[in-house]
Every structure is written in C-alpha cells, then in structure tokens.
Design a protein around this motif. Structure first.
Motif, PDB file in Angstrom:
ATOM      1  N   ARG A  11      20.442 -54.806  64.049  1.00  0.00           N
ATOM      2  CA  ARG A  11      20.832 -55.924  64.827  1.00  0.00           C
ATOM      3  C   ARG A  11      21.429 -54.812  65.828  1.00  0.00           C
ATOM      4  O   ARG A  11      21.383 -55.035  67.011  1.00  0.00           O
TER       5      ARG A  11
ATOM      6  N   PRO B  14      16.809 -64.795  72.253  1.00  0.00           N
ATOM      7  CA  PRO B  14      15.825 -63.634  71.913  1.00  0.00           C
ATOM      8  C   PRO B  14      16.590 -62.318  72.241  1.00  0.00           C
ATOM      9  O   PRO B  14      16.659 -61.634  71.821  1.00  0.00           O
TER      10      PRO B  14
ATOM     11  N   TRP C 100      22.594 -59.890  69.446  1.00  0.00           N
ATOM     12  CA  TRP C 100      22.502 -59.607  67.905  1.00  0.00           C
ATOM     13  C   TRP C 100      22.943 -58.736  67.067  1.00  0.00           C
ATOM     14  O   TRP C 100      23.584 -58.239  66.511  1.00  0.00           O
TER      15      TRP C 100
ATOM     16  N   VAL D   7      20.154 -66.156  67.925  1.00  0.00           N
ATOM     17  CA  VAL D   7      19.195 -65.893  68.431  1.00  0.00           C
ATOM     18  C   VAL D   7      17.578 -66.370  68.795  1.00  0.00           C
ATOM     19  O   VAL D   7      16.781 -65.838  69.829  1.00  0.00           O
TER      20      VAL D   7
END
Length: 133
Positions: free
Chosen positions: A56, A31, A37, A27
């Motif tokens: 997530r 990101p 995620w 992440v």
C-alpha cells in the motif's frame, strides 16, 4: 478525508475493523488517491501484515512520487519493513524520512528499533550515518 479518519480510528481508538472499512471506502471512491493508500499502510502494520502495508505504501508513492509529505510515506514503509523483519530496509526508509523531515519524530522510534534489531548492511550503514552521529 476518509483515509485520514481511518488512520485516526486505528491509531487513537484502536478500532482496526472500523479503520479498514473507511480505507476500503476511500479507495473505492478514489482508487488513484495516494493518500488513501499511504494512510492505510500503518494500520496493516499494526495488524501484523507488513507485506500488505508495504504494498500500500509503495502504491501510494507510485501514485504521487513528488508528494510534499513524502516523508510520511517513507516512514510508514520503514514501519512495514520492520514488521516484516526487514530491519536494514526499514533503517534505509527511516533514514530517508528523517532526511526529508527531521521534525517527523514518529519515524524515530521505528528507525531506532530497526538500527538496534539486526546487523546493518553497507547500504543501511551508509544511509543511517547522520542518525548515528
């Protein structure tokens, strides 16, 4: 790759702390990676944190709503909901995952458990009709 390695570390080696470290790196490096995620979601479910697992998975779906492997995200959302005791919602996500990829059999365990765990709302009942038949 870090997120997939994290999932393997959690699922096969049961090294949840090592997996979480890899997810944190994934992440931090990217990101906006839906994979980072989504692949971290099951580990949070394994640890009993369905709320974080759900967050997530939903963030990953938001980042890549047309992902060709969206069935996986829907399946892990079902797992997160199951961990939270949200059995009807888990059945809906599991049914959606099944419809998207019937060959993804890992989803069937959670879907079956969700259907057996609690009373089904009309929404869950309608979405799971093909599974019950």
């Amino acid at each position: 790759m870090l997120s997939l390695c994290g999932h393997v570390r959690a699922f096969l080696l049961r090294d949840h702390a090592g997996a979480l470290a890899l997810f944190q790196r994934a992440v931090a490096a990217s990101p906006n990676s839906s994979d980072a995620w989504v692949w971290s979601s099951p580990t949070y479910s394994y640890l009993g944190d369905g709320t974080e697992a759900k967050r997530r998975a939903k963030l990953g779906l938001k980042l890549s709503p047309l992902d060709p492997h969206i069935f996986f995200a829907h399946g892990v959302l079902g797992l997160a909901c199951y961990v939270n005791g949200e059995f009807d919602e888990a059945a809906v996500w599991g049914s959606q995952s099944l419809a998207e990829n019937p060959a993804f059999t890992a989803n069937l365990r959670i879907l079956t458990a969700s259907l057996a765990a609690g009373p089904m709302s009309p929404t869950a009942s309608t979405s799971t009709t093909p599974v019950i038949r």
